[in-house]
Design a protein around this motif. Structure first.
Motif, mmCIF file in Angstrom:
data_model
loop_
_atom_site.group_PDB
_atom_site.id
_atom_site.type_symbol
_atom_site.label_atom_id
_atom_site.label_comp_id
_atom_site.label_asym_id
_atom_site.label_seq_id
_atom_site.Cartn_x
_atom_site.Cartn_y
_atom_site.Cartn_z
ATOM 1 N N GLY A 20 0.858 -1.298 -0.108
ATOM 2 C CA GLY A 20 0.043 -0.056 0.004
ATOM 3 C C GLY A 20 0.872 1.258 0.098
ATOM 4 N N ASP A 21 0.232 2.287 -0.308
ATOM 5 C CA ASP A 21 0.812 3.692 -0.239
ATOM 6 C C ASP A 21 -0.190 4.878 0.393
ATOM 7 N N PHE A 22 0.202 5.233 1.507
ATOM 8 C CA PHE A 22 -0.572 6.130 2.043
ATOM 9 C C PHE A 22 -0.084 7.519 2.337
ATOM 10 N N VAL A 23 0.902 7.635 1.726
ATOM 11 C CA VAL A 23 1.522 9.367 2.006
ATOM 12 C C VAL A 23 1.776 9.983 0.307
ATOM 13 N N SER A 24 1.474 9.277 -0.559
ATOM 14 C CA SER A 24 1.685 10.199 -1.875
ATOM 15 C C SER A 24 0.595 11.285 -1.835
ATOM 16 N N HIS A 25 -0.701 10.757 -1.344
ATOM 17 C CA HIS A 25 -1.740 11.744 -1.177
ATOM 18 C C HIS A 25 -2.471 11.447 0.085
ATOM 19 N N PRO A 26 -1.700 11.837 1.348
ATOM 20 C CA PRO A 26 -2.006 11.676 2.499
ATOM 21 C C PRO A 26 -3.364 11.858 2.879
ATOM 22 N N SER A 27 -4.177 11.106 3.669
ATOM 23 C CA SER A 27 -5.623 11.339 4.102
ATOM 24 C C SER A 27 -5.531 12.596 4.904
ATOM 25 N N ARG A 28 -6.637 13.422 5.111
ATOM 26 C CA ARG A 28 -7.008 14.408 5.903
ATOM 27 C C ARG A 28 -7.715 14.280 6.807
ATOM 28 N N THR A 29 -8.471 13.093 6.968
ATOM 29 C CA THR A 29 -9.377 12.823 7.928
ATOM 30 C C THR A 29 -9.075 11.600 8.382
ATOM 31 N N ALA A 30 -9.723 11.066 9.675
ATOM 32 C CA ALA A 30 -9.478 9.854 10.100
ATOM 33 C C ALA A 30 -10.350 8.760 9.223
ATOM 34 N N LEU A 31 -11.553 9.456 8.660
ATOM 35 C CA LEU A 31 -12.417 8.458 8.170
ATOM 36 C C LEU A 31 -11.919 8.176 6.725
ATOM 37 N N ASP A 32 -11.239 8.887 5.981
ATOM 38 C CA ASP A 32 -10.742 8.532 4.768
ATOM 39 C C ASP A 32 -9.335 7.736 4.990
ATOM 40 N N LEU A 33 -8.744 7.612 5.982
ATOM 41 C CA LEU A 33 -7.651 6.843 6.222
ATOM 42 C C LEU A 33 -8.139 5.543 6.387
ATOM 43 N N ILE A 78 -1.023 -2.954 7.729
ATOM 44 C CA ILE A 78 -0.931 -2.206 8.793
ATOM 45 C C ILE A 78 0.632 -1.865 8.859
ATOM 46 N N ASP A 79 1.735 -2.818 8.586
ATOM 47 C CA ASP A 79 2.963 -2.520 8.675
ATOM 48 C C ASP A 79 3.564 -1.304 7.633
ATOM 49 N N GLN A 80 2.819 -1.151 6.582
ATOM 50 C CA GLN A 80 3.047 -0.048 5.934
ATOM 51 C C GLN A 80 2.563 1.232 6.677
ATOM 52 N N VAL A 81 1.357 1.088 7.167
ATOM 53 C CA VAL A 81 0.628 2.131 7.862
ATOM 54 C C VAL A 81 1.648 2.788 8.831
ATOM 55 N N ARG A 82 2.059 1.811 9.590
ATOM 56 C CA ARG A 82 3.257 2.021 10.758
ATOM 57 C C ARG A 82 4.300 2.703 10.189
ATOM 58 N N THR A 83 4.978 2.329 9.095
ATOM 59 C CA THR A 83 5.924 3.068 8.366
ATOM 60 C C THR A 83 6.017 4.241 8.020
ATOM 61 N N GLN A 84 4.716 4.732 7.485
ATOM 62 C CA GLN A 84 4.399 5.734 7.135
ATOM 63 C C GLN A 84 3.734 6.842 8.081
ATOM 64 N N ARG A 108 -11.078 4.258 5.452
ATOM 65 C CA ARG A 108 -11.444 3.454 4.151
ATOM 66 C C ARG A 108 -10.399 3.083 3.306
ATOM 67 N N ARG A 109 -9.560 4.054 3.253
ATOM 68 C CA ARG A 109 -8.016 3.574 2.424
ATOM 69 C C ARG A 109 -7.428 2.354 3.013
ATOM 70 N N VAL A 110 -7.297 2.057 4.278
ATOM 71 C CA VAL A 110 -6.680 1.083 4.948
ATOM 72 C C VAL A 110 -7.478 -0.257 4.789
ATOM 73 N N ARG A 111 -8.802 -0.296 5.011
ATOM 74 C CA ARG A 111 -9.580 -1.138 4.408
ATOM 75 C C ARG A 111 -9.597 -1.856 3.042
ATOM 76 N N SER A 112 -9.658 -0.741 2.171
ATOM 77 C CA SER A 112 -9.461 -1.073 0.599
ATOM 78 C C SER A 112 -8.136 -1.979 0.476
ATOM 79 N N ALA A 113 -6.978 -1.091 1.000
ATOM 80 C CA ALA A 113 -5.810 -1.890 0.803
ATOM 81 C C ALA A 113 -5.740 -3.313 1.420
ATOM 82 N N ILE A 114 -6.313 -3.530 2.477
ATOM 83 C CA ILE A 114 -6.257 -4.876 2.992
ATOM 84 C C ILE A 114 -7.034 -5.871 2.036
ATOM 85 N N ARG A 115 -8.472 -5.283 1.494
ATOM 86 C CA ARG A 115 -8.936 -6.081 0.479
ATOM 87 C C ARG A 115 -8.139 -6.408 -0.968
#
Length: 485
Positions: A253-266, A288-294, A268-275
């Protein structure tokens, strides 16, 4: 009263670190890599007999293991396998036949990691580069442009730079338990004490309040002691810390190229990446390890109100996925559940009474109007650190807060500090030459509870301190004789 450096020339700045666990030891270690300090310049207040262990790694309980594979634990961020090599070179796993998990990862006992950190910093203590003051700080105040630290034995140090590297306070028991059971011999309010579980008998019915890593440790410790009685573990959501992936996985996953500005958006993106990861044959661990790294970049990208929302609504779910149980510890709980000796409930303590030697607890079931009443012989609190109680946890911290140098951060996770890790007072102004290192700085820097992140932040703080020391040397050459910070 012994006073350190009182008569010493102001030619050399004095640095004090309060807290000699992993964070404080790591700051000292890396500061000495950047700056060749003289003996009598660097002091660490730590009541334990040796540096580097702290609360987490000072345990002698053989059931307690590191919850991150040894290959990811290191005092050297640029050499992540340093600890694992140290284990092999020092034959540190001798006598620990179960240190290797089924997935091949090494999960040695936590005390071993404490020995490792100490082995890295102890040579500096022996050479005099670090002075270990083996006592607690009792009072800290600002006086004549310096920080005056007084220890519990009356020793006093005047320092130009101060680093706070203490950890969070102990768990705060739920009020119904505290009101009724305070002082009760079978009430374990702080399971980190070495003798905390001694009062629990082999057949006791035990209530464990909390379902995180400490809860799993307590259950494993009781099992190792031969406990066979029933255990009920509760938390408001009934969430247990998850285990490790069965095989090693790459980050996903990649969560920092366009970082979420809200908790809800983050979320949703984490759930989508897990799927998406599961569709490619991976597990949630890789995401989750990628989220931790970023995590640091993600945290900084969010406005404060969204950080608060994340802490309030998502942190419990994050914690149980992020802070994973060592496979050996997880196996104990799984076996107890399978045997019917461990029951996990989503519940909270509604009321408590002591009658005929038994502790009666009414447990309110979450997401329900129902309650259940259970009888227990003993109660153990494992609710995690009391983040919001930090300002009242120690007299010297309370004193600095009262003087305007410390404040709780906006998310309630620790002490307020700026992006240079300088402490902020209630007025938002940075305290002069007062740094925060480790978990207490997570409100500003994000994920700072895991060992890799704690060490990386310690390196950052060491860099800030080294820069301040170097600046002092430059001012001295210009003919000035005080630290202008």
């Amino acid at each position: 009263m012994t006073t350190y450096s009182q008569d010493q020339s102001r030619d050399l700045p004095i640095i004090a670190i309060i807290g000699g666990g992993v964070s404080g030891a790591a700051v000292a270690f890396h500061l000495l890599q950047y700056e060749p300090l003289q003996p009598g310049q660097l002091f660490v207040f730590e009541p334990r007999a040796s540096l580097g262990k702290g609360l987490a790694y000072d345990t002698q309980d053989p059931a307690h293991r590191i919850n991150v594979p040894a290959a990811k634990m290191s005092l050297l961020p640029d050499d992540v396998e340093h600890f694992q090599r140290w284990l092999q070179e020092d034959d540190a796993l001798a006598g620990d036949e179960t240190a290797v998990a089924a997935n091949g990862g090494l999960f040695p006992r936590r005390a071993v990691f404490g020995h490792y950190i100490n082995s890295m910093v102890q040579p500096f203590v022996e050479s005099g580069a670090v002075t270990h003051i083996a006592e607690r700080a009792e009072d800290v105040r600002r006086q004549d442009g310096r920080w005056v630290i007084t220890g519990e034995a009356g020793r006093r140090l005047k320092a130009d730079i101060l680093v706070i590297a203490t950890s969070h306070p102990s768990p705060q028991p739920p009020q119904p338990l505290q009101n009724v059971l305070a002082g009760h011999p079978r009430f374990v309010a702080d399971p980190t004490r070495p003798d905390a579980l001694d009062a629990i008998h082999v057949d006791d019915k035990v209530l464990v309040v909390g379902n995180g890593l400490t809860s799993a440790d307590v259950i494993a410790s009781l099992d190792l002691r031969g406990h066979k009685g029933p255990i009920t573990a509760i938390s408001r959501r009934g969430l247990r810390s998850r285990g490790h992936a069965p095989v090693k996985q790459e980050l996903f996953g990649d969560f920092v190229s366009h970082p979420s500005r809200t908790a809800l958006d983050l979320l949703r993106r984490v759930r989508s990446a897990i799927r998406e990861a599961e569709g490619e044959g991976w597990t949630w661990h890789a995401v989750i390890d990628q989220v931790r790294t970023q995590g640091g970049d993600l945290w900084r990208a969010m406005p404060v109100n969204e950080r608060r929302r994340l802490v309030r609504h998502l942190r419990p779910f994050w914690d149980v996925h992020r802070f994973r149980v060592a496979p050996q510890v997880e196996a104990v709980s799984e076996e107890a559940i399978g045997a019917g000796r461990l029951e996990v409930l989503a519940a909270s303590v509604a009321s408590v009474e002591v009658k005929d030697g038994m502790i009666g607890c009414t447990l309110h079931l979450s997401r329900s109007s129902k309650s259940v009443h259970r009888q227990f012989d003993a109660v153990v609190v494992t609710t995690g650190p009391g983040h919001r109680g930090i300002l009242k946890s120690q007299s010297w911290i309370r004193g600095l807060a009262d003087a305007g140098y410390l404040a709780i951060d906006a998310t309630g996770l620790g002490l307020a500090c700026n992006t240079a890790s300088l402490a902020l007072g209630a007025d938002g102004k940075a305290a002069p030459s007062l740094f925060i290192s480790g978990p207490l700085a997570r409100g500003t820097f994000g994920e700072l509870m895991g060992l890799p992140e704690v060490v990386e932040h310690a390196v950052f703080v060491a860099e800030q301190v080294a820069s301040l020391v170097a600046g002092y040397a430059g001012r001295k050459q210009d003919g000035r004789n005080s630290m202008a910070v």
